[in-house]
Design an enzyme around this catalytic site. Structure first.
Site, PDB file in Angstrom:
ATOM      1  N   CYS A   7       0.838  -1.204   0.000  1.00 24.17           N
ATOM      2  CA  CYS A   7       0.000   0.000   0.000  1.00 24.17           C
ATOM      3  C   CYS A   7       0.873   1.253   0.000  1.00 24.17           C
ATOM      4  O   CYS A   7       1.393   1.654   1.047  1.00 24.17           O
ATOM      5  CB  CYS A   7      -0.919  -0.012   1.220  1.00 24.17           C
ATOM      6  SG  CYS A   7      -1.961   1.446   1.328  1.00 24.17           S
TER       7      CYS A   7
ATOM      8  N   CYS B  94      -0.391   4.112   2.161  1.00 19.43           N
ATOM      9  CA  CYS B  94      -0.250   3.893   3.614  1.00 19.43           C
ATOM     10  C   CYS B  94       1.207   4.093   4.044  1.00 19.43           C
ATOM     11  O   CYS B  94       1.471   4.682   5.093  1.00 19.43           O
ATOM     12  CB  CYS B  94      -0.646   2.476   4.001  1.00 19.43           C
ATOM     13  SG  CYS B  94      -2.152   1.866   3.250  1.00 19.43           S
ATOM     14  N   ASP B  95       2.147   3.570   3.275  1.00 23.12           N
ATOM     15  CA  ASP B  95       3.538   3.471   3.734  1.00 23.12           C
ATOM     16  C   ASP B  95       4.512   4.398   3.006  1.00 23.12           C
ATOM     17  O   ASP B  95       5.674   4.498   3.418  1.00 23.12           O
ATOM     18  CB  ASP B  95       4.038   2.014   3.557  1.00 23.12           C
ATOM     19  CG  ASP B  95       3.169   1.034   4.331  1.00 23.12           C
ATOM     20  OD1 ASP B  95       2.650   1.418   5.391  1.00 23.12           O
ATOM     21  OD2 ASP B  95       3.013  -0.110   3.871  1.00 23.12           O
TER      22      ASP B  95
END
Ligand code: NAP
Length: 310
Positions: A138, A141-142
């Site tokens: 992701c 997300c990261d």
């Protein structure tokens, strides 16, 4: 633990991505009793981790989170009930279905399985070992953890290209590693990608291994044309090699194709009467937000007809 067996619902909708939310909205408008069960408790599904959606008519340039919020607020305004729970199993009880969850059991005339899909894994050495230590599924997300670093994105679809564009904003360099010599992603995304000076596409290339002690520091990439394996220094590897449908719940119950998608046409009816499959979990030509939402509408409309027959 809540037991809701005294009330028979018309529809239990499992999953709150675009298919589930659209189904909830259509069910409410049709006057059918329904509930959406969402295991994370946060509505949106895969869309939540999309950094920008620009192909949903009328809502241009939304982040995936914003679009999910629009869906949630619309459903909430109509009084759609969303329950945070994990479904353990579905069993048949004559004309009814029993949906067993960790927050109580629900008796219902029909079920819409709108459980979406999860990120596929590549299965190369180092992938599992370094997951969360540089290997990510992701980018939104990261990605922030890799600001100023060099990273690789694996894949050539919409997600891979969107991820590469997103990561290029903060990373020093992004390698896009694709196994063929053309991308599968939408042309508009490809055009945006090609303009980025810090993205290098490695065509005909396959990720072979990921190395690092407790953080990714090197990958080995094989070029099919030159038949050479090169080492690249990267801090992160973002996997975008497609999705696998979340169908474990109905495995052995409804018919699935060889890839594990639930066999269903536009009515979303499965091989089991009263069970419907909507969104990315079902066999279909195009898996996007708009087609998932359309499935939610179609499934409820088909259910209205079905309920007249039982
Ligand atoms: P996808 O379209 O299936 O693309 C997966 C990519 O991974 C392909 O390029 C594929 O290569 C590659 N791949 C698969 N297995 C591989 C392997 N073993 N080794 C190396 N490469 C491998 O999946 P996605 O990008 O995750 O998208 C999923 C769905 O969501 C798609 O239907 C997509 O259109 C949709 N989506 C739409 C949007 C949008 O409309 N904005 C955004 C995101 C996602 P090949 O090309 O060679 O097969």
């Amino acid at each position: 633990m809540e037991q809701v067996l005294d009330q028979v619902l018309d529809i239990v909708i499992i999953g709150s991505g675009p298919a589930g939310m659209a189904a909830g909205i259509y069910a409410k408008r049709a006057g059918l009793s329904s509930i959406i069960i969402e295991k994370t408790g946060i509505c949106g599904g895969q869309v939540l981790s999309t950094y920008e959606v620009d192909n949903y008519p009328g809502l241009p340039m939304k982040s995936g989170f914003e679009l999910s919020e629009e869906f949630r607020m619309h459903a909430e305004r109509l009084g759609v009930t969303v329950k945070a729970a994990t479904v353990g199993k579905i069993t048949e009880q004559e004309n009814l279905k029993l949906v067993v969850t960790d927050e109580g059991d629900f008796l219902t005339r029909t079920v819409i399985v709108a459980t979406g899909a999860d990120h596929a894994h590549l299965g190369v050495p180092g992938e599992e070992e370094l997951a969360g230590m540089g290997v990510s599924y992701c980018a939104t997300c990261d990605g922030a953890f890799f600001r100023g670093r060099t990273v690789a994105v694996i894949g050539g679809g919409d997600v891979a290209v969107e991820d590469a564009i997103f990561l290029a904003r903060g990373c020093e360099k992004v390698y896009l590693i694709h196994r063929r010599d053309e991308l599968r992603a939408a042309k508009i995304l490809q055009d945006a990608l090609m303009k980025l000076p810090n993205v290098e596409i490695l065509w005909d290339s396959q990720l072979k291994e990921i190395h690092g002690e407790d953080q990714v520091d090197e990958i080995l990439v094989y070029n099919k044309k030159t038949q050479q394996t090169d080492s690249l220094s990267v801090s992160g590897v973002f996997m975008a090699v497609g999705t696998i449908p979340n169908t474990a719940l109905v495995k052995g119950m409804v018919e699935m194709d060889e890839k594990g998608y639930i066999v269903a046409d536009e009515t979303c009816a499965t091989s089991v009467c009263g069970i419907y499959a909507a969104g990315d979990v079902r066999t279909k030509h195009l898996r996007q937000i708009i087609t998932a939402a359309a499935d939610g509408a179609n499934a409820v409309t088909a259910i209205e007809q079905y309920l007249l027959t039982i």
